[in-house]
Design a protein around this motif. Structure first.
Motif, mmCIF file in Angstrom:
data_model
loop_
_atom_site.group_PDB
_atom_site.id
_atom_site.type_symbol
_atom_site.label_atom_id
_atom_site.label_comp_id
_atom_site.label_asym_id
_atom_site.label_seq_id
_atom_site.Cartn_x
_atom_site.Cartn_y
_atom_site.Cartn_z
ATOM 1 N N SER A 37 16.046 38.179 14.572
ATOM 2 C CA SER A 37 14.976 37.829 13.667
ATOM 3 C C SER A 37 14.248 39.310 13.200
ATOM 4 C CB SER A 37 13.985 37.115 14.399
ATOM 5 O OG SER A 37 12.856 36.819 13.370
ATOM 6 N N GLY A 38 14.136 39.306 11.996
ATOM 7 C CA GLY A 38 13.291 40.725 11.487
ATOM 8 C C GLY A 38 14.277 41.515 10.914
ATOM 9 N N VAL A 39 15.632 41.525 11.262
ATOM 10 C CA VAL A 39 16.821 42.458 10.731
ATOM 11 C C VAL A 39 17.292 41.944 9.427
ATOM 12 C CG1 VAL A 39 18.815 43.758 11.247
ATOM 13 C CG2 VAL A 39 16.881 43.613 12.988
ATOM 14 N N ASP A 40 17.344 42.743 8.342
ATOM 15 C CA ASP A 40 18.259 42.401 7.378
ATOM 16 C C ASP A 40 19.736 42.699 7.629
ATOM 17 O OD1 ASP A 40 15.824 41.478 6.258
ATOM 18 O OD2 ASP A 40 15.828 43.111 5.134
ATOM 19 N N ALA A 41 20.559 41.720 7.643
ATOM 20 C CA ALA A 41 21.894 41.752 8.094
ATOM 21 C C ALA A 41 22.800 42.414 7.224
ATOM 22 C CB ALA A 41 22.572 40.451 8.416
ATOM 23 N N VAL A 42 23.528 43.338 7.513
ATOM 24 C CA VAL A 42 24.568 44.075 6.630
ATOM 25 C C VAL A 42 25.707 44.525 7.384
ATOM 26 C CG1 VAL A 42 23.295 46.257 7.350
ATOM 27 C CG2 VAL A 42 24.858 45.987 5.367
ATOM 28 N N ILE A 43 26.865 43.821 6.808
ATOM 29 C CA ILE A 43 28.214 44.018 7.563
ATOM 30 C C ILE A 43 28.682 45.151 7.272
ATOM 31 C CG2 ILE A 43 30.464 42.914 7.593
ATOM 32 C CD1 ILE A 43 29.326 40.215 6.858
ATOM 33 N N GLY A 44 28.995 45.889 8.402
ATOM 34 C CA GLY A 44 29.566 47.364 8.346
ATOM 35 C C GLY A 44 29.424 48.267 7.636
ATOM 36 N N TYR A 45 28.032 48.415 6.816
ATOM 37 C CA TYR A 45 27.720 49.513 6.293
ATOM 38 C C TYR A 45 28.387 49.501 4.788
ATOM 39 C CZ TYR A 45 25.749 54.161 5.229
ATOM 40 O OH TYR A 45 25.153 55.329 4.619
ATOM 41 N N SER A 46 28.568 48.114 4.359
ATOM 42 C CA SER A 46 29.607 47.832 3.351
ATOM 43 C C SER A 46 28.848 47.572 1.948
ATOM 44 C CB SER A 46 30.769 47.040 3.713
ATOM 45 O OG SER A 46 31.630 47.647 4.572
ATOM 46 N N PHE A 47 27.632 46.568 2.283
ATOM 47 C CA PHE A 47 26.880 45.785 1.067
ATOM 48 C C PHE A 47 25.583 46.500 1.103
ATOM 49 C CE2 PHE A 47 30.415 43.142 3.055
ATOM 50 C CZ PHE A 47 31.273 43.331 2.039
ATOM 51 N N THR A 48 24.916 45.731 0.214
ATOM 52 C CA THR A 48 23.506 45.977 0.220
ATOM 53 C C THR A 48 22.982 44.992 1.181
ATOM 54 O OG1 THR A 48 23.306 46.498 -1.973
ATOM 55 C CG2 THR A 48 21.549 45.581 -1.155
ATOM 56 N N PRO A 49 21.816 45.442 2.219
ATOM 57 C CA PRO A 49 21.465 44.282 3.013
ATOM 58 C C PRO A 49 20.989 43.052 2.614
ATOM 59 C CG PRO A 49 20.694 46.547 3.686
ATOM 60 C CD PRO A 49 21.309 46.650 2.064
ATOM 61 N N SER A 50 21.394 42.041 3.256
ATOM 62 C CA SER A 50 20.913 40.650 3.242
ATOM 63 C C SER A 50 19.355 40.608 3.137
ATOM 64 C CB SER A 50 21.369 39.547 4.098
ATOM 65 O OG SER A 50 20.775 38.283 3.849
ATOM 66 N N THR A 51 18.789 39.496 2.575
ATOM 67 C CA THR A 51 17.136 39.298 2.863
ATOM 68 C C THR A 51 17.069 38.324 3.965
ATOM 69 O OG1 THR A 51 17.441 37.720 1.141
ATOM 70 C CG2 THR A 51 16.716 39.966 0.218
ATOM 71 N N THR A 52 18.144 38.073 4.732
ATOM 72 C CA THR A 52 17.724 37.206 5.788
ATOM 73 C C THR A 52 18.546 38.165 7.042
ATOM 74 O OG1 THR A 52 19.725 35.642 5.762
ATOM 75 C CG2 THR A 52 17.890 35.147 4.566
ATOM 76 N N SER A 53 18.472 37.274 8.051
ATOM 77 C CA SER A 53 19.161 37.936 9.320
ATOM 78 C C SER A 53 20.772 37.762 9.221
ATOM 79 C CB SER A 53 18.590 37.296 10.413
ATOM 80 O OG SER A 53 18.687 36.000 10.783
ATOM 81 N N THR A 54 21.323 36.902 8.224
ATOM 82 C CA THR A 54 22.661 36.653 8.029
ATOM 83 C C THR A 54 23.227 37.052 6.839
ATOM 84 O OG1 THR A 54 22.397 34.486 7.030
ATOM 85 C CG2 THR A 54 22.343 34.480 9.536
ATOM 86 N N GLN A 55 24.693 37.484 7.030
ATOM 87 C CA GLN A 55 25.363 37.727 5.829
ATOM 88 C C GLN A 55 26.879 37.509 6.087
ATOM 89 O OE1 GLN A 55 26.090 41.828 4.571
ATOM 90 N NE2 GLN A 55 25.029 41.320 2.826
ATOM 91 N N ALA A 56 27.570 37.086 5.055
ATOM 92 C CA ALA A 56 28.885 36.456 5.205
ATOM 93 C C ALA A 56 29.553 37.050 4.145
ATOM 94 C CB ALA A 56 29.051 35.199 5.342
ATOM 95 N N ASP A 57 31.121 37.263 4.210
ATOM 96 C CA ASP A 57 31.940 37.555 3.192
ATOM 97 C C ASP A 57 33.244 36.935 3.443
ATOM 98 O OD1 ASP A 57 34.192 39.585 4.428
ATOM 99 O OD2 ASP A 57 32.148 40.509 5.082
ATOM 100 N N VAL A 58 33.832 36.824 2.156
ATOM 101 C CA VAL A 58 35.184 36.372 2.040
ATOM 102 C C VAL A 58 35.954 37.277 1.006
ATOM 103 C CG1 VAL A 58 36.896 34.269 1.550
ATOM 104 C CG2 VAL A 58 34.655 33.798 2.706
ATOM 105 N N ARG A 59 37.219 37.629 1.408
ATOM 106 C CA ARG A 59 38.012 38.576 0.581
ATOM 107 C C ARG A 59 39.352 38.040 0.424
ATOM 108 N NH1 ARG A 59 38.154 43.407 -1.990
ATOM 109 N NH2 ARG A 59 40.339 44.593 -1.739
ATOM 110 N N VAL A 60 39.857 38.266 -0.698
ATOM 111 C CA VAL A 60 41.298 38.262 -1.186
ATOM 112 C C VAL A 60 41.783 39.387 -1.813
ATOM 113 C CG1 VAL A 60 43.210 36.998 -2.403
ATOM 114 C CG2 VAL A 60 41.301 35.750 -1.331
#
Length: 380
Positions: free
Chosen positions: A351-374
């Protein structure tokens, strides 16, 4: 005119190199590369989802030349020139460096290779391959790449990498800072070893950067999404709109030392290879010191010779914060050189951390972030 001159010079050089009166040495030059492109969906970047073209994800896009010349007596001269670039725009990566991925020249004998230039550190050589999640999804490096598991290199370096002896190899690297009057500033060093015996492998490495700079400078909020870092704020928030300003987006957070220890292991059971790793990273700045710990485990299941599934789980702790991340990737080989894949990641932070996967995206505004890629990858 420039092209004609370049062609003439190249032709003359090749002709001279081929004269038997000048040299009887055997030499070779290999052209190689990797191209990776695809479409990525991200659930929350700065408050909104995004669908975008992205490239260099499964593997970094590269174009390289590597060569060797037999000097006789078991000694060879070797070189590598490797450029990284963005497939979507054609622009150079690594801050615009022409050969930012690798650029070195050296000598190789029965003991190993001594080389000079811009080179991969020993964390990459010995343990980063155990980052099993990143084999499933190239986005799934460890949080902020604090532990340098993303295949990082060091400039102005001298490196020795041994050959393999009964499954064991080792190496060391020193990167010169080049600061007048201060041998320590901007310098770095890296040490590592690896052992393989049948289905079992084990790697260990330590890499330290003094005053990280350039592409390895720190932007804490973009890297891990925390609002403080070593006791200092990383963002400011507009009281009226709630808009976030990254305080170190343009001027790096000054770090005195980044030291990371990593160990990884794998064990193959039939067509399933189990992987695990652990890293401990120390960051020192402004008289403060903090430690990030990452534990990861996963497996690569070779379902058929052409089709494999890769899954991994990461747990990270840093300054009282915690991150849990799961990854799954499916890869299908159309040939030995062409791969189609689909991958996904889900990250849940404290809680209180803006999730960001692997230093790859702009941080989320919530504590979760998800991605799907093809995506698709081709090598040559």
């Amino acid at each position: 005119m420039r092209k004609l001159k370049a062609s003439a010079l190249s032709g003359a050089a090749l002709a001279l190199a081929g004269l038997p009166a000048l040299s009887h040495a055997q030499s070779s030059v290999v052209l190689y590369g990797i191209l990776d492109g695809g479409i990525t969906y991200v659930s929350n970047t700065g408050g909104s989802h995004v669908v975008k073209f992205d490239d260099g994800v499964s593997y970094g896009n590269r174009f390289g030349l590597k060569g060797t010349e037999d000097l006789g007596g078991g000694l060879s001269a070797v070189f590598v020139l490797e450029s990284g670039f963005r497939l979507g725009t054609g622009k150079l990566a690594f801050g615009g460096a022409e050969f930012g991925r690798q650029a070195y020249v050296g000598l190789k004998n029965s003991w190993g290779t001594l080389s000079f230039g811009n080179q991969l550190d020993l964390t990459n050589e010995m343990v980063s391959a155990y980052n099993i999640s990143a084999w499933g999804s190239g986005y799934a490096i460890h949080q902020g790449d604090f532990d340098r598991f993303n295949g990082d290199r060091l400039p102005n370096s001298v490196k020795f990498l041994s050959n393999e002896f009964d499954g064991f190899k080792f190496g060391g690297l020193y990167s010169f800072g080049g600061v007048a009057g201060d041998f320590h500033q901007n310098s770095a060093y890296s040490l590592g070893a690896h052992y393989a015996n049948g289905p079992f492998t084990l790697g260990v490495a330590y890499t330290q950067l003094n005053n990280p700079f350039g592409i390895y400078a720190f932007d804490p909020y973009a890297m891990i999404g925390t609002s403080t870092f070593l006791g200092k704020p990383t963002i400011s928030v507009n009281a009226t709109t709630g808009a976030i300003t990254d305080l170190y987006a343009n001027t790096a957070f000054v770090v005195d030392k980044q030291g990371t220890f990593g160990v990884g292991t794998s064990y193959a059971i039939g067509n399933v290879t189990l992987n695990a790793n652990y890293t401990y990273t120390t960051i020192k700045a402004y008289g403060q010191s903090s430690h990030m710990q990452v534990g990861e485990a996963g497996a690569n299941w070779q379902i058929t010779p052409a089709f494999n599934a890769v899954g991994g789980y990461q747990y990270t702790s840093f300054e009282g914060h915690h991150w849990n991340q799961g990854t799954l990737g499916l890869h299908y080989l159309l040939s030995k050189r062409t791969d189609l894949y689909v991958s996904g990641d889900y990250l849940k932070a404290s809680s209180g951390v803006d999730a960001v996967i692997g230093y790859s995206f702009t941080p989320s505004t919530t504590s979760t972030q998800a991605d799907v890629r093809v995506g698709m990858r081709h090598s040559f």
